[in-house]
Design a protein around this motif. Structure first.
Motif, PDB file in Angstrom:
ATOM      1  N   ILE A   1       2.321   3.237 -16.596  1.00  0.00           N
ATOM      2  CA  ILE A   1       1.627   2.404 -15.626  1.00  0.00           C
ATOM      3  C   ILE A   1       2.321   1.052 -15.428  1.00  0.00           C
ATOM      4  N   LEU A   2       2.762   0.400 -16.486  1.00  0.00           N
ATOM      5  CA  LEU A   2       3.445  -0.891 -16.342  1.00  0.00           C
ATOM      6  C   LEU A   2       4.782  -0.743 -15.630  1.00  0.00           C
ATOM      7  N   HIS A   3       5.500   0.301 -15.980  1.00  0.00           N
ATOM      8  CA  HIS A   3       6.765   0.598 -15.306  1.00  0.00           C
ATOM      9  C   HIS A   3       6.514   0.838 -13.818  1.00  0.00           C
ATOM     10  N   THR A   4       5.469   1.571 -13.507  1.00  0.00           N
ATOM     11  CA  THR A   4       5.143   1.879 -12.118  1.00  0.00           C
ATOM     12  C   THR A   4       4.717   0.625 -11.361  1.00  0.00           C
ATOM     13  N   LEU A   5       3.913  -0.228 -11.973  1.00  0.00           N
ATOM     14  CA  LEU A   5       3.496  -1.472 -11.313  1.00  0.00           C
ATOM     15  C   LEU A   5       4.693  -2.387 -11.050  1.00  0.00           C
ATOM     16  N   LEU A   6       5.638  -2.411 -11.985  1.00  0.00           N
ATOM     17  CA  LEU A   6       6.852  -3.197 -11.780  1.00  0.00           C
ATOM     18  C   LEU A   6       7.682  -2.625 -10.636  1.00  0.00           C
ATOM     19  N   ARG A   7       7.786  -1.310 -10.561  1.00  0.00           N
ATOM     20  CA  ARG A   7       8.517  -0.674  -9.460  1.00  0.00           C
ATOM     21  C   ARG A   7       7.852  -0.947  -8.112  1.00  0.00           C
ATOM     22  N   ILE A   8       6.515  -0.909  -8.084  1.00  0.00           N
ATOM     23  CA  ILE A   8       5.788  -1.181  -6.834  1.00  0.00           C
ATOM     24  C   ILE A   8       6.070  -2.605  -6.369  1.00  0.00           C
ATOM     25  N   THR A   9       5.963  -3.556  -7.275  1.00  0.00           N
ATOM     26  CA  THR A   9       6.159  -4.961  -6.915  1.00  0.00           C
ATOM     27  C   THR A   9       7.601  -5.234  -6.498  1.00  0.00           C
ATOM     28  N   ALA A  10       8.555  -4.800  -7.299  1.00  0.00           N
ATOM     29  CA  ALA A  10       9.965  -5.049  -6.993  1.00  0.00           C
ATOM     30  C   ALA A  10      10.385  -4.364  -5.696  1.00  0.00           C
ATOM     31  N   SER A  11       9.940  -3.141  -5.493  1.00  0.00           N
ATOM     32  CA  SER A  11      10.305  -2.414  -4.276  1.00  0.00           C
ATOM     33  C   SER A  11       9.647  -3.031  -3.044  1.00  0.00           C
ATOM     34  N   SER A  12       8.421  -3.513  -3.189  1.00  0.00           N
ATOM     35  CA  SER A  12       7.745  -4.157  -2.060  1.00  0.00           C
ATOM     36  C   SER A  12       8.476  -5.431  -1.655  1.00  0.00           C
ATOM     37  N   ILE A  13       8.893  -6.206  -2.631  1.00  0.00           N
ATOM     38  CA  ILE A  13       9.628  -7.438  -2.330  1.00  0.00           C
ATOM     39  C   ILE A  13      10.958  -7.123  -1.658  1.00  0.00           C
ATOM     40  N   LEU A  14      11.689  -6.157  -2.191  1.00  0.00           N
ATOM     41  CA  LEU A  14      12.988  -5.793  -1.610  1.00  0.00           C
ATOM     42  C   LEU A  14      12.824  -5.239  -0.197  1.00  0.00           C
ATOM     43  N   THR A  15      11.881  -4.337  -0.004  1.00  0.00           N
ATOM     44  CA  THR A  15      11.685  -3.745   1.318  1.00  0.00           C
ATOM     45  C   THR A  15      11.257  -4.797   2.328  1.00  0.00           C
ATOM     46  N   ALA A  16      10.320  -5.663   1.964  1.00  0.00           N
ATOM     47  CA  ALA A  16       9.862  -6.714   2.887  1.00  0.00           C
ATOM     48  C   ALA A  16      11.005  -7.661   3.233  1.00  0.00           C
ATOM     49  N   THR A  17      11.828  -8.004   2.257  1.00  0.00           N
ATOM     50  CA  THR A  17      12.961  -8.896   2.510  1.00  0.00           C
ATOM     51  C   THR A  17      13.949  -8.273   3.484  1.00  0.00           C
ATOM     52  N   VAL A  18      14.265  -7.016   3.285  1.00  0.00           N
ATOM     53  CA  VAL A  18      15.224  -6.344   4.165  1.00  0.00           C
ATOM     54  C   VAL A  18      14.642  -6.196   5.575  1.00  0.00           C
ATOM     55  N   ILE A  19      13.353  -5.882   5.692  1.00  0.00           N
ATOM     56  CA  ILE A  19      12.736  -5.754   7.014  1.00  0.00           C
ATOM     57  C   ILE A  19      12.727  -7.094   7.732  1.00  0.00           C
ATOM     58  N   VAL A  20      12.414  -8.166   7.025  1.00  0.00           N
ATOM     59  CA  VAL A  20      12.429  -9.499   7.647  1.00  0.00           C
ATOM     60  C   VAL A  20      13.841  -9.859   8.095  1.00  0.00           C
TER      61      VAL A  20
ATOM     62  N   LEU B   1       0.833  -1.204   0.000  1.00  0.00           N
ATOM     63  CA  LEU B   1       0.000   0.000   0.000  1.00  0.00           C
ATOM     64  C   LEU B   1       0.868   1.254   0.000  1.00  0.00           C
ATOM     65  N   HIS B   2       1.876   1.275   0.840  1.00  0.00           N
ATOM     66  CA  HIS B   2       2.792   2.422   0.901  1.00  0.00           C
ATOM     67  C   HIS B   2       3.450   2.665  -0.451  1.00  0.00           C
ATOM     68  N   HIS B   3       3.989   1.603  -1.035  1.00  0.00           N
ATOM     69  CA  HIS B   3       4.690   1.760  -2.303  1.00  0.00           C
ATOM     70  C   HIS B   3       3.743   2.137  -3.432  1.00  0.00           C
ATOM     71  N   ALA B   4       2.529   1.599  -3.414  1.00  0.00           N
ATOM     72  CA  ALA B   4       1.554   1.951  -4.456  1.00  0.00           C
ATOM     73  C   ALA B   4       1.218   3.433  -4.394  1.00  0.00           C
ATOM     74  N   VAL B   5       0.951   3.943  -3.206  1.00  0.00           N
ATOM     75  CA  VAL B   5       0.638   5.361  -3.050  1.00  0.00           C
ATOM     76  C   VAL B   5       1.839   6.209  -3.454  1.00  0.00           C
ATOM     77  N   LEU B   6       3.010   5.825  -2.996  1.00  0.00           N
ATOM     78  CA  LEU B   6       4.230   6.578  -3.272  1.00  0.00           C
ATOM     79  C   LEU B   6       4.521   6.653  -4.775  1.00  0.00           C
ATOM     80  N   PHE B   7       4.511   5.521  -5.443  1.00  0.00           N
ATOM     81  CA  PHE B   7       4.880   5.514  -6.859  1.00  0.00           C
ATOM     82  C   PHE B   7       3.776   6.046  -7.761  1.00  0.00           C
TER      83      PHE B   7
END
Length: 156
Positions: free
Chosen positions: A129-148, A113-119
């Motif tokens: 839109i496709l570039h943005t959706l890819l950025r949202i997904t990739a950034s969410s995965i990276l951020t969640a991995t680092v937080i875990v 949700l954070h990344h979707a609003v931000l991007f």
């Protein structure tokens, strides 16, 4: 702990970009790992302050503050939903208290949700839109991995 995540974000993580798509926003951990019983108003102020500080150092004119306040607003509802589904009266936030599966089901929707609003606020052309959706997904995965990973290796 929030100040440590802010310092990591400001000095190190803002330069971490994988393949020009995945950005790591580690400062979200400061808001996500706060105790479950924190006052909602205090949580909103913390979210705003955290996002505002990142905005000041990133020259992003309030988009981090807006996205962080939104997840600070939604967070108590998600925690309440998880408590009701488990039948627990008092929830604790963290990978050790919740377990990996429950922790991921808590942080992933908020990070996404954070990344979707931000991007989407950053997007200036609907053709991106496709570039943005890819950025949202990739950034969410990276951020969640680092937080875990940070949560697994923390001593709390």
């Amino acid at each position: 702990m929030i100040s440590l995540y802010l310092l990591l974000q400001i000095f190190f993580m803002r330069n971490v970009v994988l393949f020009n798509y995945a950005f790591c926003f580690i400062y979200l951990a400061g808001v996500l790992i706060l105790p479950a019983d924190i006052s909602r108003m205090y949580l909103l102020w913390i979210g705003f302050g955290t996002g505002f500080i990142v905005d000041v150092f990133s020259n992003t004119f309030g988009i981090h503050a807006a996205a962080t306040v939104l997840i600070a607003y939604v967070r108590p509802f998600l925690i309440q939903y998880q408590m009701e589904s488990k039948g627990v009266e008092r929830a604790e936030v963290g990978i050790r208290a919740q377990g990996l599966g429950a922790f991921l089901s808590y942080i992933i929707p908020l990070i996404f949700l954070h990344h979707a609003v931000l991007f989407f606020m950053e997007m200036n052309n609907f053709e991106m839109i496709l570039h943005t959706l890819l950025r949202i997904t990739a950034s969410s995965i990276l951020t969640a991995t680092v937080i875990v990973l940070l949560e697994l290796f923390s001593k709390r």
